[in-house]
Design a protein around this motif. Structure first.
Motif, PDB file in Angstrom:
ATOM      1  N   GLU A   4       0.833  -1.208   0.000  1.00  0.00           N
ATOM      2  CA  GLU A   4       0.000   0.000   0.000  1.00  0.00           C
ATOM      3  C   GLU A   4       0.872   1.265   0.000  1.00  0.00           C
ATOM      4  O   GLU A   4       0.588   2.247   0.672  1.00  0.00           O
ATOM      5  N   PHE A   5       1.934   1.235  -0.795  1.00  0.00           N
ATOM      6  CA  PHE A   5       2.891   2.334  -0.847  1.00  0.00           C
ATOM      7  C   PHE A   5       2.237   3.649  -1.271  1.00  0.00           C
ATOM      8  O   PHE A   5       2.718   4.726  -0.927  1.00  0.00           O
ATOM      9  N   GLN A   6       1.128   3.580  -1.986  1.00  0.00           N
ATOM     10  CA  GLN A   6       0.441   4.794  -2.426  1.00  0.00           C
ATOM     11  C   GLN A   6      -0.115   5.584  -1.246  1.00  0.00           C
ATOM     12  O   GLN A   6      -0.459   6.743  -1.385  1.00  0.00           O
ATOM     13  N   ASP A   7      -0.179   4.988  -0.074  1.00  0.00           N
ATOM     14  CA  ASP A   7      -0.726   5.658   1.103  1.00  0.00           C
ATOM     15  C   ASP A   7       0.347   6.067   2.107  1.00  0.00           C
ATOM     16  O   ASP A   7       0.102   6.115   3.310  1.00  0.00           O
ATOM     17  N   THR A   8       1.543   6.368   1.613  1.00  0.00           N
ATOM     18  CA  THR A   8       2.621   6.850   2.468  1.00  0.00           C
ATOM     19  C   THR A   8       2.793   8.354   2.290  1.00  0.00           C
ATOM     20  O   THR A   8       2.201   8.958   1.405  1.00  0.00           O
ATOM     21  N   ASP A   9       3.618   8.927   3.149  1.00  0.00           N
ATOM     22  CA  ASP A   9       3.996  10.329   2.973  1.00  0.00           C
ATOM     23  C   ASP A   9       5.522  10.382   2.886  1.00  0.00           C
ATOM     24  O   ASP A   9       6.203   9.374   3.079  1.00  0.00           O
ATOM     25  N   ALA A  33      -1.775   3.705  -7.459  1.00  0.00           N
ATOM     26  CA  ALA A  33      -2.196   5.098  -7.289  1.00  0.00           C
ATOM     27  C   ALA A  33      -3.716   5.231  -7.340  1.00  0.00           C
ATOM     28  O   ALA A  33      -4.286   6.106  -6.689  1.00  0.00           O
ATOM     29  N   GLN A  34      -4.379   4.366  -8.073  1.00  0.00           N
ATOM     30  CA  GLN A  34      -5.832   4.420  -8.187  1.00  0.00           C
ATOM     31  C   GLN A  34      -6.525   4.030  -6.890  1.00  0.00           C
ATOM     32  O   GLN A  34      -7.737   4.244  -6.754  1.00  0.00           O
ATOM     33  N   GLN A  35      -5.796   3.452  -5.945  1.00  0.00           N
ATOM     34  CA  GLN A  35      -6.402   3.044  -4.683  1.00  0.00           C
ATOM     35  C   GLN A  35      -5.975   3.929  -3.518  1.00  0.00           C
ATOM     36  O   GLN A  35      -6.183   3.578  -2.361  1.00  0.00           O
ATOM     37  N   SER A  36      -5.393   5.069  -3.793  1.00  0.00           N
ATOM     38  CA  SER A  36      -4.953   5.964  -2.736  1.00  0.00           C
ATOM     39  C   SER A  36      -6.158   6.606  -2.057  1.00  0.00           C
ATOM     40  O   SER A  36      -6.916   7.343  -2.688  1.00  0.00           O
ATOM     41  N   ILE A  37      -6.345   6.315  -0.767  1.00  0.00           N
ATOM     42  CA  ILE A  37      -7.537   6.799  -0.060  1.00  0.00           C
ATOM     43  C   ILE A  37      -7.226   7.527   1.244  1.00  0.00           C
ATOM     44  O   ILE A  37      -8.133   7.993   1.906  1.00  0.00           O
ATOM     45  N   TYR A  38      -5.950   7.651   1.612  1.00  0.00           N
ATOM     46  CA  TYR A  38      -5.638   8.193   2.932  1.00  0.00           C
ATOM     47  C   TYR A  38      -5.066   9.602   2.905  1.00  0.00           C
ATOM     48  O   TYR A  38      -4.290   9.975   3.771  1.00  0.00           O
ATOM     49  N   ARG A  39      -5.464  10.419   1.945  1.00  0.00           N
ATOM     50  CA  ARG A  39      -4.995  11.801   1.896  1.00  0.00           C
ATOM     51  C   ARG A  39      -5.381  12.543   3.182  1.00  0.00           C
ATOM     52  O   ARG A  39      -4.643  13.386   3.666  1.00  0.00           O
ATOM     53  N   PHE A  40      -6.525  12.197   3.761  1.00  0.00           N
ATOM     54  CA  PHE A  40      -6.992  12.872   4.968  1.00  0.00           C
ATOM     55  C   PHE A  40      -6.043  12.695   6.160  1.00  0.00           C
ATOM     56  O   PHE A  40      -6.055  13.476   7.085  1.00  0.00           O
ATOM     57  N   GLY A  42      -2.648  12.462   5.675  1.00  0.00           N
ATOM     58  CA  GLY A  42      -1.333  12.914   5.252  1.00  0.00           C
ATOM     59  C   GLY A  42      -0.678  12.117   4.145  1.00  0.00           C
ATOM     60  O   GLY A  42       0.424  12.450   3.725  1.00  0.00           O
ATOM     61  N   ALA A  43      -1.314  11.045   3.687  1.00  0.00           N
ATOM     62  CA  ALA A  43      -0.741  10.283   2.574  1.00  0.00           C
ATOM     63  C   ALA A  43      -0.683  11.178   1.338  1.00  0.00           C
ATOM     64  O   ALA A  43      -1.559  12.005   1.115  1.00  0.00           O
ATOM     65  N   ASP A  44       0.369  10.989   0.560  1.00  0.00           N
ATOM     66  CA  ASP A  44       0.577  11.821  -0.624  1.00  0.00           C
ATOM     67  C   ASP A  44       0.888  10.909  -1.804  1.00  0.00           C
ATOM     68  O   ASP A  44       1.994  10.387  -1.914  1.00  0.00           O
ATOM     69  N   VAL A  45      -0.082  10.700  -2.672  1.00  0.00           N
ATOM     70  CA  VAL A  45       0.081   9.769  -3.787  1.00  0.00           C
ATOM     71  C   VAL A  45       1.202  10.205  -4.728  1.00  0.00           C
ATOM     72  O   VAL A  45       1.786   9.380  -5.431  1.00  0.00           O
ATOM     73  N   SER A  46       1.553  11.480  -4.727  1.00  0.00           N
ATOM     74  CA  SER A  46       2.653  11.923  -5.591  1.00  0.00           C
ATOM     75  C   SER A  46       3.980  11.326  -5.130  1.00  0.00           C
ATOM     76  O   SER A  46       4.885  11.136  -5.943  1.00  0.00           O
ATOM     77  N   VAL A  47       4.112  10.973  -3.846  1.00  0.00           N
ATOM     78  CA  VAL A  47       5.307  10.285  -3.343  1.00  0.00           C
ATOM     79  C   VAL A  47       5.424   8.928  -4.032  1.00  0.00           C
ATOM     80  O   VAL A  47       6.494   8.533  -4.493  1.00  0.00           O
ATOM     81  N   TYR A  48       4.314   8.218  -4.137  1.00  0.00           N
ATOM     82  CA  TYR A  48       4.300   6.926  -4.824  1.00  0.00           C
ATOM     83  C   TYR A  48       4.656   7.099  -6.297  1.00  0.00           C
ATOM     84  O   TYR A  48       5.468   6.352  -6.835  1.00  0.00           O
ATOM     85  N   ARG A  49       4.046   8.078  -6.940  1.00  0.00           N
ATOM     86  CA  ARG A  49       4.308   8.284  -8.374  1.00  0.00           C
ATOM     87  C   ARG A  49       5.777   8.610  -8.634  1.00  0.00           C
ATOM     88  O   ARG A  49       6.373   8.106  -9.591  1.00  0.00           O
TER      89      ARG A  49
END
Length: 101
Positions: A4-9, A33-40, A42-49
């Motif tokens: 779930e790396f898309q949900d890291t910061d 990236a399509q499953q990134s749901i934890y922005r609330f 602090g997760a930042d999907v751009s880190v994954y990208r």
């Protein structure tokens, strides 16, 4: 391994890379990236990208795409494609999923 790396910061990634060896040589990541749901929180999907592009640039064969979906009915996947393939949703980065066996 980080699932779930898309949900890291960025702070989490910096910490992970410090313990993953020189050049993060012992790091394995799994994400979508399509499953990134934890922005609330602090997760930042751009880190994954950015991480994905870094891996692709260094060693493209280290990136393995898994486009088969074994959970959803083909009709559901077709509907998702119709909604999310639009350029205003994901740009050119939407990955269509194929129904598995």
């Amino acid at each position: 391994m980080v699932d779930e790396f898309q949900d890291t910061d960025q702070m989490q990634v910096d910490m992970i890379k410090r313990i993953a060896g020189p050049g993060a040589c012992r790091l394995c990541t799994v994400g979508d990236a399509q499953q990134s749901i934890y922005r609330f929180r602090g997760a930042d999907v751009s880190v994954y990208r950015r991480h994905l592009e870094t891996v692709r640039a260094g060693n493209p064969e280290d990136v393995i795409m898994l486009p088969d979906n074994f959970r959803s009915h083909p009709d559901v996947l077709a509907l998702v494609d119709r909604v999310f393939e639009r350029p205003d949703m994901f740009g050119g980065s939407f990955m269509s999923l194929a129904p598995g066996r």
